[in-house]
Scaffold this motif. Structure first.
Motif, PDB file in Angstrom:
ATOM      1  N   GLY A 188      10.229  11.440  -7.708  1.00 13.96           N
ATOM      2  CA  GLY A 188       9.675   9.866  -8.513  1.00 13.96           C
ATOM      3  C   GLY A 188       9.813   8.876  -7.701  1.00 13.96           C
ATOM      4  N   ARG A 189      10.249   9.092  -5.961  1.00 14.12           N
ATOM      5  CA  ARG A 189      10.157   7.549  -5.346  1.00 14.12           C
ATOM      6  C   ARG A 189       9.051   8.036  -4.759  1.00 14.12           C
ATOM      7  NH1 ARG A 189      14.785   9.932  -0.930  1.00 14.12           N
ATOM      8  NH2 ARG A 189      13.378  12.177  -1.984  1.00 14.12           N
ATOM      9  N   LEU A 190       9.170   6.665  -4.541  1.00 18.32           N
ATOM     10  CA  LEU A 190       7.668   6.512  -4.060  1.00 18.32           C
ATOM     11  C   LEU A 190       7.611   6.555  -2.599  1.00 18.32           C
ATOM     12  CD1 LEU A 190       4.718   5.292  -4.602  1.00 18.32           C
ATOM     13  CD2 LEU A 190       5.826   3.435  -4.649  1.00 18.32           C
ATOM     14  N   LEU A 191       6.539   6.968  -1.492  1.00 20.01           N
ATOM     15  CA  LEU A 191       6.886   7.084  -0.286  1.00 20.01           C
ATOM     16  C   LEU A 191       6.266   6.239   0.116  1.00 20.01           C
ATOM     17  CD1 LEU A 191       5.609  11.055   0.067  1.00 20.01           C
ATOM     18  CD2 LEU A 191       8.252   9.122   0.840  1.00 20.01           C
ATOM     19  N   ALA A 192       6.303   5.706   1.053  1.00 19.44           N
ATOM     20  CA  ALA A 192       5.570   4.470   1.851  1.00 19.44           C
ATOM     21  C   ALA A 192       3.541   4.714   2.241  1.00 19.44           C
ATOM     22  CB  ALA A 192       5.894   3.913   2.790  1.00 19.44           C
ATOM     23  N   ALA A 193       3.565   6.525   2.476  1.00 21.20           N
ATOM     24  CA  ALA A 193       2.814   6.403   2.689  1.00 21.20           C
ATOM     25  C   ALA A 193       1.430   6.143   1.770  1.00 21.20           C
ATOM     26  CB  ALA A 193       2.474   7.829   2.862  1.00 21.20           C
ATOM     27  N   ASP A 194       2.318   6.922   0.595  1.00 19.41           N
ATOM     28  CA  ASP A 194       1.334   6.726  -1.059  1.00 19.41           C
ATOM     29  C   ASP A 194       1.360   6.204  -1.862  1.00 19.41           C
ATOM     30  OD1 ASP A 194       1.789   9.841  -1.711  1.00 19.41           O
ATOM     31  OD2 ASP A 194       3.772   9.072  -2.203  1.00 19.41           O
ATOM     32  N   LEU A 195       1.922   4.893  -1.111  1.00 10.15           N
ATOM     33  CA  LEU A 195       1.366   2.928  -1.679  1.00 10.15           C
ATOM     34  C   LEU A 195       0.530   2.233  -0.524  1.00 10.15           C
ATOM     35  CD1 LEU A 195       2.403   0.702  -3.676  1.00 10.15           C
ATOM     36  CD2 LEU A 195       4.279  -0.106  -1.570  1.00 10.15           C
ATOM     37  N   ASP A 196      -0.085   2.979   0.680  1.00  8.67           N
ATOM     38  CA  ASP A 196      -0.938   2.288   1.258  1.00  8.67           C
ATOM     39  C   ASP A 196      -1.773   3.333   0.972  1.00  8.67           C
ATOM     40  OD1 ASP A 196       0.809   0.968   3.589  1.00  8.67           O
ATOM     41  OD2 ASP A 196       1.455   2.665   4.466  1.00  8.67           O
ATOM     42  N   ARG A 197      -1.897   4.513   0.913  1.00  9.47           N
ATOM     43  CA  ARG A 197      -3.152   5.074   0.141  1.00  9.47           C
ATOM     44  C   ARG A 197      -3.838   4.231  -1.243  1.00  9.47           C
ATOM     45  NH1 ARG A 197      -0.966  10.111   2.167  1.00  9.47           N
ATOM     46  NH2 ARG A 197       0.000  10.132   0.205  1.00  9.47           N
ATOM     47  N   ALA A 198      -2.491   3.932  -1.894  1.00 10.56           N
ATOM     48  CA  ALA A 198      -3.328   3.535  -2.798  1.00 10.56           C
ATOM     49  C   ALA A 198      -3.482   1.898  -3.436  1.00 10.56           C
ATOM     50  CB  ALA A 198      -1.970   3.354  -4.208  1.00 10.56           C
ATOM     51  N   GLU A 225       3.006   5.017 -13.186  1.00  9.80           N
ATOM     52  CA  GLU A 225       3.640   6.146 -12.116  1.00  9.80           C
ATOM     53  C   GLU A 225       4.615   6.145 -12.631  1.00  9.80           C
ATOM     54  OE1 GLU A 225       2.100   8.290 -10.029  1.00  9.80           O
ATOM     55  OE2 GLU A 225       0.148   8.056 -10.748  1.00  9.80           O
ATOM     56  N   TYR A 226       5.279   5.317 -13.134  1.00 10.51           N
ATOM     57  CA  TYR A 226       6.671   5.187 -12.609  1.00 10.51           C
ATOM     58  C   TYR A 226       7.785   4.688 -14.613  1.00 10.51           C
ATOM     59  CZ  TYR A 226       7.009   5.657  -8.030  1.00 10.51           C
ATOM     60  OH  TYR A 226       7.211   6.458  -7.282  1.00 10.51           O
ATOM     61  N   ASP A 227       5.893   4.463 -15.616  1.00  9.19           N
ATOM     62  CA  ASP A 227       6.787   4.453 -17.214  1.00  9.19           C
ATOM     63  C   ASP A 227       7.088   3.167 -16.857  1.00  9.19           C
ATOM     64  OD1 ASP A 227       6.465   4.931 -19.439  1.00  9.19           O
ATOM     65  OD2 ASP A 227       8.455   6.045 -19.138  1.00  9.19           O
ATOM     66  N   VAL A 228       6.634   1.892 -16.441  1.00  7.18           N
ATOM     67  CA  VAL A 228       6.963   0.516 -16.413  1.00  7.18           C
ATOM     68  C   VAL A 228       5.777   0.133 -17.322  1.00  7.18           C
ATOM     69  CG1 VAL A 228       7.587  -1.448 -14.841  1.00  7.18           C
ATOM     70  CG2 VAL A 228       8.278   0.434 -14.511  1.00  7.18           C
ATOM     71  N   SER A 229       6.497  -1.070 -17.955  1.00  2.28           N
ATOM     72  CA  SER A 229       5.604  -2.154 -18.498  1.00  2.28           C
ATOM     73  C   SER A 229       4.649  -3.232 -17.417  1.00  2.28           C
ATOM     74  CB  SER A 229       6.051  -2.658 -19.384  1.00  2.28           C
ATOM     75  OG  SER A 229       6.733  -1.992 -20.641  1.00  2.28           O
ATOM     76  N   PHE A 230       3.931  -3.283 -18.018  1.00  5.35           N
ATOM     77  CA  PHE A 230       2.992  -4.257 -16.885  1.00  5.35           C
ATOM     78  C   PHE A 230       2.685  -5.044 -17.662  1.00  5.35           C
ATOM     79  CE2 PHE A 230      -1.346  -5.811 -15.753  1.00  5.35           C
ATOM     80  CZ  PHE A 230      -0.576  -6.489 -14.059  1.00  5.35           C
ATOM     81  N   THR A 231       2.236  -6.689 -17.684  1.00  8.56           N
ATOM     82  CA  THR A 231       1.787  -8.279 -18.226  1.00  8.56           C
ATOM     83  C   THR A 231       1.110  -9.051 -17.138  1.00  8.56           C
ATOM     84  OG1 THR A 231       2.665  -9.648 -19.543  1.00  8.56           O
ATOM     85  CG2 THR A 231       4.268  -9.370 -18.489  1.00  8.56           C
ATOM     86  N   GLU A 269      -3.987  -6.672  -6.219  1.00  5.43           N
ATOM     87  CA  GLU A 269      -2.773  -7.002  -6.242  1.00  5.43           C
ATOM     88  C   GLU A 269      -2.211  -6.419  -7.949  1.00  5.43           C
ATOM     89  OE1 GLU A 269       1.302  -8.698  -5.971  1.00  5.43           O
ATOM     90  OE2 GLU A 269      -0.122 -10.292  -7.061  1.00  5.43           O
ATOM     91  N   SER A 270      -3.273  -6.872  -8.952  1.00  2.00           N
ATOM     92  CA  SER A 270      -3.055  -6.657 -10.744  1.00  2.00           C
ATOM     93  C   SER A 270      -3.000  -5.043 -10.518  1.00  2.00           C
ATOM     94  CB  SER A 270      -4.185  -7.123 -11.268  1.00  2.00           C
ATOM     95  OG  SER A 270      -3.571  -8.575 -11.096  1.00  2.00           O
ATOM     96  N   ALA A 271      -4.547  -4.622  -9.996  1.00  2.00           N
ATOM     97  CA  ALA A 271      -4.686  -2.947  -9.720  1.00  2.00           C
ATOM     98  C   ALA A 271      -3.321  -2.469 -10.095  1.00  2.00           C
ATOM     99  CB  ALA A 271      -6.498  -2.848  -9.045  1.00  2.00           C
ATOM    100  N   LEU A 272      -3.236  -2.962  -7.835  1.00  2.00           N
ATOM    101  CA  LEU A 272      -1.992  -1.218  -7.872  1.00  2.00           C
ATOM    102  C   LEU A 272      -0.925  -1.716  -8.444  1.00  2.00           C
ATOM    103  CD1 LEU A 272      -1.001   0.281  -5.107  1.00  2.00           C
ATOM    104  CD2 LEU A 272      -0.419  -2.087  -4.274  1.00  2.00           C
ATOM    105  N   LEU A 273      -0.272  -2.725  -9.714  1.00  2.00           N
ATOM    106  CA  LEU A 273       0.320  -2.986 -10.175  1.00  2.00           C
ATOM    107  C   LEU A 273       0.897  -1.743 -11.430  1.00  2.00           C
ATOM    108  CD1 LEU A 273       1.950  -6.661  -9.708  1.00  2.00           C
ATOM    109  CD2 LEU A 273       3.015  -4.424  -8.704  1.00  2.00           C
ATOM    110  N   ARG A 274      -0.665  -2.212 -11.966  1.00  2.00           N
ATOM    111  CA  ARG A 274      -0.694  -1.741 -12.955  1.00  2.00           C
ATOM    112  C   ARG A 274      -0.525   0.724 -12.676  1.00  2.00           C
ATOM    113  NH1 ARG A 274      -3.931  -3.806 -17.053  1.00  2.00           N
ATOM    114  NH2 ARG A 274      -4.572  -5.971 -16.592  1.00  2.00           N
ATOM    115  N   TRP A 275      -1.136   0.435 -11.215  1.00  2.00           N
ATOM    116  CA  TRP A 275      -0.771   2.225 -11.424  1.00  2.00           C
ATOM    117  C   TRP A 275       0.679   2.442 -11.176  1.00  2.00           C
ATOM    118  CZ3 TRP A 275       0.833   3.977  -6.176  1.00  2.00           C
ATOM    119  CH2 TRP A 275       0.854   5.160  -6.262  1.00  2.00           C
ATOM    120  N   VAL A 276       1.568   1.484 -10.312  1.00  2.00           N
ATOM    121  CA  VAL A 276       2.813   1.889 -10.324  1.00  2.00           C
ATOM    122  C   VAL A 276       3.287   1.706 -11.471  1.00  2.00           C
ATOM    123  CG1 VAL A 276       4.854   0.725  -9.170  1.00  2.00           C
ATOM    124  CG2 VAL A 276       2.154   0.588  -7.801  1.00  2.00           C
TER     125      VAL A 276
END
Length: 565
Positions: free
Chosen positions: A5-15, A40-46, A30-37
């Motif tokens: 479940g750890r996010l690699l820097a390369a994964d974030l760069d690709r996203a 992936e990590y089962d966190v709420s977005f608003t 930024e909004s699209a990227l945060l929605r993706w995160v």
């Protein structure tokens, strides 16, 4: 992505690269990227757009911590608090909140700009500066010669400087044309004039305590006397920020509860509009361009302060600015510097008035003259004489509509025969706010029935939009402005009315029979194009009474009544 479940820097760069490659804006990316995160990590977005925050919950956390870490408590459920953050993997701020509150912290992802705007709305502009000022105590050191170094005063000065800078920066960023600092018994209110309408600015509750220091800082910037608190003062300061120069005109007036300050922001590096960019209707644009080719005469632009008269005049000058004509202007202030045009700054303190400047520039062999404003009878008479001696003269006048400018000139002492000999046309204008493109909505109501009777048939097919409100427009529903115009050409029939000293109402009635269109009708054109609302047109044209009854005309074209419209 690794399995634990750890996010690699390369994964974030690709996203990030994937989102940005779609050509969306930084905020949308930024909004699209945060929605993706979040997914992936089962966190709420608003996006925080519809979410209300309890001020009492906010007050239970240190304001400086929220401001420094850009985190925002949203709601509490028993021993858990949901906190908005844009950095899920930087837990220092969340850990600090957990430590000071003793509560469990549940992160909720939200765009950084949305968090910053909501914090500013809840805590106020410059809250971090004033909060740090409140929390600090200093030691005063006195030496044997009784000279002192007051460290507290020094620190306070630095914080006030920073706070005033934040007000300037925020006002410029929000597209404000004026910043109002207003003292009252229990508050020091700050308001921005944006798109012609004053809007409250959230400020820290303790701001009233620092009112004298804030006003003094503005005075120092504009080179005013900080000891003088009983008389009005005017000054100016030039700023450079966001890649532009801003000329700030400062007015300080003593009020019951202290000194009030108004800061007018004039953006020197703003792109000058060309005549074709003013949004003038095709008929008026064609006629106005033809008028600019006249070798002499007066062309007036009328309207209240802040209606865009100077912008229109500069666009007109750019249209005729060439090597064959010498153009000289006398203005107060010189709002834009025009290449190839000689510009004079009026200075009442030095004795350089509009009338003196106008009289002087006539000896400089100009072809075209721009007088910033006709303020008195002397300036009006000199402008008329300049037009009669072969000069094309542009100027402004404060009247409600174009027919009213004629009677105003006569009231200022210009003989009717001189008005008819010199005046070529009058352009009246207002600025209407444009609907925000992000949130405007199609109306289902019958807007056509509310239009003036003469216009209903023309707009039966129009699609009408209403204002909603979103973060992009500060929840006003409007973003930006556009001018509406009425152009009155002085025809031979109208000259007869002027010589007969007829009223502006009779001039209006005759002009309507000759194809003249009032301001309100041009406003309804923008309504039908889906650019603004009926309410906005009514707001800015209420003073010209477009639907008032007009006098009837006799067979000669001269009105039979002296009543004003």
């Amino acid at each position: 992505m690794v399995s634990d479940g750890r996010l690699l820097a390369a994964d974030l760069d690709r996203a990030s690269a994937s989102v940005l490659s779609d050509g969306v804006s930084d905020e949308a990316a930024e909004s699209a990227l945060l929605r993706w995160v979040a997914s992936e990590y089962d966190v709420s977005f608003t996006d925080l757009a519809e979410l209300s925050v309890d001020p009492r919950l906010l007050a239970s956390f240190p304001a400086d911590l929220l401001l420094q870490k850009s985190i925002l408590p949203l709601r509490r459920r028993q021993d858990t608090v949901e906190v908005a953050t844009s950095c899920l993997f930087d837990t220092r701020g969340l850990d600090a909140l957990r430590l000071v509150s003793g509560l469990e912290i549940e992160p909720v992802l939200a765009p950084s700009e949305a968090i910053a705007q909501r914090i500013k709305a809840l805590l106020g502009v410059g809250a971090d500066t004033l909060h740090s000022l409140d929390q600090t105590s200093f030691l005063q050191v006195v030496d044997a010669e009784e000279t002192s170094l007051d460290l507290e005063e020094t620190a306070r000065d630095a914080s006030i400087i920073r706070f005033v800078n934040q007000i300037f920066l925020d006002g410029i960023k929000q597209r404000a044309t004026d910043i109002h600092l207003e003292p009252f018994e229990d508050e020091f209110r700050i308001r921005y004039r944006i798109d012609g309408v004053l809007q409250d600015v959230p400020v820290p509750t303790q701001l009233k305590r620092y009112q004298p220091a804030i006003v003094s800082r503005v005075k120092i910037l504009s080179e005013l006397d900080i000891a003088e608190k009983r008389l009005p003062q005017d000054g100016r300061v030039k700023l450079r920020t966001y890649g532009m120069e801003v000329d700030v005109r400062v007015s300080v007036i003593p009020m019951v509860h202290g000194e009030a300050v108004v800061l007018r922001l004039l953006r020197q590096d703003s792109a000058l509009l060309r005549l074709e960019n003013l949004g003038m209707a095709s008929r008026e644009s064609r006629i106005f361009r033809n008028l600019l080719q006249n070798p002499h005469g007066i062309i007036l632009v009328t309207g209240p302060t802040g209606s865009g008269k100077t912008t229109t005049l500069y666009a007109a000058l750019q249209e005729i600015n060439d090597s064959e004509r010498k153009i000289i202007t006398v203005e107060d202030p010189v709002e834009y510097q025009l290449k190839g045009i000689n510009q004079i700054q009026v200075s009442a303190k030095k004795g350089l008035t509009f009338s003196l400047g106008l009289r002087s520039i006539l000896r400089h062999d100009p072809d075209v003259i721009l007088v910033g404003e006709i303020r008195d009878s002397e300036t009006a008479r000199i402008a008329v004489q300049a037009s009669l001696t072969g000069h094309l003269v542009f100027s402004t006048l404060h009247t409600n509509d174009s027919p009213g400018a004629i009677t105003r000139l006569v009231d200022m002492g210009v003989e009717p025969y001189l008005v008819t000999s010199s005046l070529e046309a009058i352009l009246a204008q207002r600025l209407v706010r444009l609907l925000c493109s992000h949130c405007k909505c199609l109306l289902e109501d019958d807007v056509v029935s509310h239009l003036p009777a003469a216009l209903r048939e023309s707009f039966q097919e129009g699609a009408f939009y209403g204002a909603t409100g979103c973060p992009h427009c500060r929840h006003t529903g409007y973003h930006g402005r556009r001018a509406i115009f009425e152009l009155l050409v002085i025809t031979e029939d109208i000259r007869e009315l002027i010589l007969a000293k007829r009223s502006s109402g009779e001039i209006r009635a005759l002009a309507l029979t000759q194809g003249w269109r009032p301001l309100s009708e041009d406003g309804w054109r923008l309504v039908a194009e889906g650019l603004t609302t009926a309410e906005e047109v009514l707001r800015v044209t209420r003073d010209v009474s477009p639907d008032a009854e007009v006098p009837e005309l006799d067979s000669s074209g001269i009105g039979t009544t002296e009543a004003e419209v």
